[in-house]
Structure formats: structure tokens, C-alpha cells
Design an enzyme around this catalytic site. Structure first.
Site, short mmCIF file in Angstrom:
data_model
loop_
_atom_site.label_atom_id
_atom_site.label_comp_id
_atom_site.label_asym_id
_atom_site.label_seq_id
_atom_site.Cartn_x
_atom_site.Cartn_y
_atom_site.Cartn_z
CG HIS A 123 -13.97 -3.84 -21.14
ND1 HIS A 123 -15.09 -3.52 -21.88
CD2 HIS A 123 -13.20 -4.63 -21.95
CE1 HIS A 123 -15.03 -4.10 -23.06
NE2 HIS A 123 -13.89 -4.78 -23.13
CD GLU B 86 -16.86 -1.42 -19.57
OE1 GLU B 86 -16.96 -2.45 -20.28
OE2 GLU B 86 -15.89 -0.63 -19.66
CB CYS C 96 -12.53 -3.69 -25.97
SG CYS C 96 -12.03 -5.42 -26.21
#
Length: 451
Positions: free
Chosen positions: A315, A317, A197
Site C-alpha cells: 500500500h 498510500e 493488494c
């Protein structure tokens, strides 16, 4: 050098020192055993303390466990500020920490306070092996992220501030800390990097790329890049470029597509985006509106050799349940960080061995059965040796047999042999210094990389 053998040969883990020393001395290594046990012990005691000083940098850098496991790679993350119950709190998302630790890295959390900008070096003692920059606020204008002044009416800017209040406030301390890490450690030294990001935008700007101030305003698109009403559940399509690291991480989808371009559904939490990519950065995926959603540095991607420089606008994760490839982004990052530490430790050991060989000399007079063990691991005594002055008794060990015909405690033949030994020591010291300099230059050239 024989004193060094005495200090280190009993330790199995330091066998390389004894082996290297014997090879460098040729047949002289066997003469070590002809000295008495007491003499060998006295040499070893002094050499051990000096070797501890000489190898201190290696001991500091290594974070080896007591069980002999490989050294843990150290990856730094700068925290983010958050207002909670009327007070500022620093935090790092545990998704990132859990994934780093899952694959064997040690996360080093750096607080984003103003004081930390003056203390950053203290957090880097012992060296770092990776930099992870994740979500956060927009980058400050002082870094010229938009290439030139944004031509946007003030009323439009005010509208954007009210729409993205948590993102458009500038965090100067976080900007300064992360930009210094990127410029000094990542670009300057080749430390592995993963930017997610904001992190993908920052590396691009640091390497000379530019950003859109606001994607929805500056790009003609129907794609939402942030959805506050469905924040974590929202997804949009991206097209993955074949033969890129990203395609390899998502191998199941890549194989199913016949190793051609394929689509992923990814999350999206950003209002800014990449306008132009910096030199050496190659796209790995695009949004359907043409926005670059991921890239890598083509000159710095070989995890087994400690090279990894990747930016993703989304993202992974937060998508661990969506695709197996999301976790592999971190897995390969940690692999590169571990290789980075391993290679640095290997280079430091080579330099240390050269210092030992270059600053230690053994002179043996087989005709007289005289053994002169001359060694010094302290640079301060170099002046004495260069000037021809004898070292103090604590720095020179002599075991003599025979006698008579001596001048000043030595025969004329001994004086000649001693002079030859000193000349040999100076030659070895110069050779060691040249080789050490060569290794350091090779390291800086091999890891600089990038722009």
C-alpha cells in the site's frame, strides 16, 4: 456546410469547425460572404440546433470547467462494506481519494450493493478514464483464483478463518462489480488500471493468473506477510527490478543504487498472494521469499498515451512519508487517465467533423449567380436524398437571381447542377462513414491491449 459555418464561426472555441469546413470546401468558402446577412443568420439558427444533437456525445464526455481547463479524468472506485455499530457501512479510504484529487482526477465512488450490479452502466455514463481497485476480502471461488480446488484439510481451513476473519468472508457484490469493470473497461477497452493488494490479485486472476490460498501455509517462508500486532508499522524488504516503472517512480533510491536492483521496506496486509502471473504481466519487485509483490503489463504502459496497468501487493498510500515514489504511483496513474480522456475527446471530434462534412453539401452555380445551400445534419432525410425526392423547404435554402425558361421552378441547367450536387453529397457521406468506421476500428485495436 455554410450553414454550419454561420452557426459556429462566431465562437472562438469552435474555430476548428469553421477552419476545417472552409478547407474542405476549397474556394467555395469565400462565397458564403456573398449571401445576405439575413440568409446567413437563418442558416445558422437551424444548423445550431442540429449541431447540438450531432455533438451531444462530445459534450457529455467532456467535463471541462468554465475556465477552459482540460477535462478532469474520471476514476471509479467500488466501496467496501464494514460493520459499524451493528449496521453495514460502505466506505473508501480517504488516502486513495486525496491522492487522486491531488493530481487532478475526479473519484467516482460506486456502492458495493447487490442492486448496483444491475445499475452499473448508470455510473459509467459519460465514460470513465481509470479503475482503482484496492483492499478488500478474498476473491470468491467462482472466479477460480487458485487454478484448481485447494487441497487443504478442513481443520486447517477453519484455523485460517479464525485467524483472518475479516478477509476470508466473501463479498459477492463487490466481486461482481469489480470483475465486470476489469473485464469490460480495463481488459476490453484499455482503461488505465491501478490495483493495490486485493486489486493486484484480481487483475492477475482476470487475465488468467492464479493465487495462493494462504501464503504462510503454501510457501516455505520465514517472512511475515501480515502482522496483526504491529499492523501499520510492520515492514518487510522487497527487491525492485531495474528498468521497470517502479524503479523509475523511486528514482532517488534507484539512482543511489547505481541504477541496479535495490531494496525498499514496504508494508504488508495480506495472507494470499500471486502464485503464477498472467500473460503480459512482468514482475517489478519480489519479496525475499520469492513472492511477486508488484507487476505491470508490458503491452499497456505508456501514461502519455493513456496506457497504465499496474498491480502492487503493498500500500503506497500508507507510506507517503517513507518514500517520495509512493505518491508517484498515483501521479502517473492519473496522468494516464487524463491522457486517456484527452485522446478519446480528440477522436470524437474527428468523427464529428467527418459527420458534418459527410452529411452536408454546398452547390454553387457561378454562371447563373445562383447559390443553392443544401445541408442536412439529420440522418432521417437521407432516404429522401437517396431516392431523389426534394427535401422540405426547411431543409433547403435557395437564393436565385434571373429567371425565365424554368420548368417546375428550375431551369434545365439548374436541374443538372442540382443532380450533380446530390451525387456529390452521397459520395461525401459514404467517404465520411468509411473514415468514421476506420477511426472507431483504430480506437478499439489501439486500446484493447492485454490478454
Amino acid at each position: 456546410m455554410l450553414a454550419v459555418l454561420a452557426a459556429f464561426s462566431p465562437a472562438p472555441t469552435s474555430g476548428w469547425v469553421a477552419t476545417t469546413a472552409c478547407r474542405s470546401l476549397g474556394g467555395l468558402g469565400s462565397r458564403w460572404m456573398s449571401l445576405s446577412a439575413r440568409t446567413r443568420a437563418s442558416c445558422g439558427t437551424l444548423a445550431t440546433s442540429r449541431m447540438a444533437r450531432g455533438l451531444g456525445s462530445v459534450q457529455m464526455r467532456g467535463t471541462e470547467s468554465a475556465h477552459g481547463q482540460p477535462p478532469w479524468p474520471r476514476i471509479v472506485i467500488v466501496s467496501r462494506r464494514h460493520l459499524r455499530k451493528n449496521k453495514q457501512v460502505d466506505f473508501v479510504g480517504e488516502y486513495h481519494i486525496d491522492l487522486l484529487q491531488r493530481y487532478g482526477a475526479v473519484p467516482i465512488l460506486i456502492p458495493r450493493t447487490t442492486a448496483t450490479t444491475q445499475q452499473l452502466e448508470a455510473y459509467l455514463v459519460g465514460g470513465i478514464d481509470g479503475v482503482l481497485v484496492v483492499e478488500g476480502n478474498d476473491l470468491g471461488a467462482e472466479y477460480k483464483p487458485y487454478g484448481s480446488e485447494v487441497s487443504m484439510p478442513n481443520d486447517k481451513k477453519d484455523e485460517l478463518f479464525s485467524k483472518h476473519p475479516g478477509d476470508m468472508d466473501i463479498d459477492n457484490a463487490k466481486d461482481a462489480l469489480e470483475m465486470e469493470l476489469i473485464r469490460k473497461e480495463v481488459i476490453g477497452k484499455g482503461v488505465p488500471y491501478l490495483g493495490l493488494c486485493r486489486g493486484s490479485q484480481m487483475l492477475n486472476v482476470a487475465m488468467g493468473g492464479t493465487l495462493y490460498f494462504d501464503v504462510s501455509t503454501e510457501v516455505q517462508t520465514s517472512v511475515k506477510h501480515i502482522d496483526y500486532d504491529n499492523y501499520d508499522g510492520y515492514r518487510h524488504k522487497i527487491d525492485v527490478v531495474p528498468d521497470t516503472p517502479l524503479a523509475g517512480w523511486f528514482e532517488e533510491e534507484y539512482k543511489a543504487a547505481g541504477r541496479k536492483s535495490f531494496e525498499l521496506q514496504v508494508n504488508s496486509y495480506h495472507h494470499q498472494g500471486i502464485r503464477t502471473l498472467a500473460e503480459n504481466l512482468e514482475p517489478m519487485c519480489y519479496c525475499q521469499d520469492g513472492l511477486v509483490e508488484g507487476y505491470y503489463d508490458t503491452t499497456m504502459h505508456e501514461p502519455s498515451q493513456g496506457k497504465y496497468r499496474v498491480g502492487l501487493q503493498w500500500h503506497p498510500e500508507r507510506m507517503l512519508g517513507d518514500y517520495a515514489g509512493c505518491a508517484r504511483v498515483y501521479q502517473h496513474f492519473v496522468e494516464a487517465a487524463a491522457s486517456h480522456r484527452r485522446l478519446i475527446l480528440e477522436r470524437e471530434k474527428k468523427v464529428s467533423r467527418m459527420r458534418i462534412v459527410g452529411q452536408a453539401v454546398v452547390h454553387v452555380n457561378p454562371a447563373q449567380k445562383h447559390h443553392h445551400v443544401r445541408r442536412d445534419l439529420s440522418l432521417r432525410s437521407e432516404t429522401k436524398r437517396e431516392s431523389g425526392l426534394p427535401c422540405s423547404p426547411s431543409r433547403e435554402l435557395e437564393t436565385r437571381q434571373g429567371g425565365g425558361g424554368r420548368r417546375g421552378g428550375r431551369t434545365e441547367q439548374e436541374q443538372q447542377e442540382r443532380s450533380k450536387g446530390m451525387e456529390r453529397m452521397r459520395t461525401l457521406s459514404q467517404e465520411g462513414s468509411r473514415q468514421e468506421k476506420s477511426i472507431i476500428e483504430d480506437e478499439s485495436m489501439g486500446q484493447g491491449g492485454g490478454k
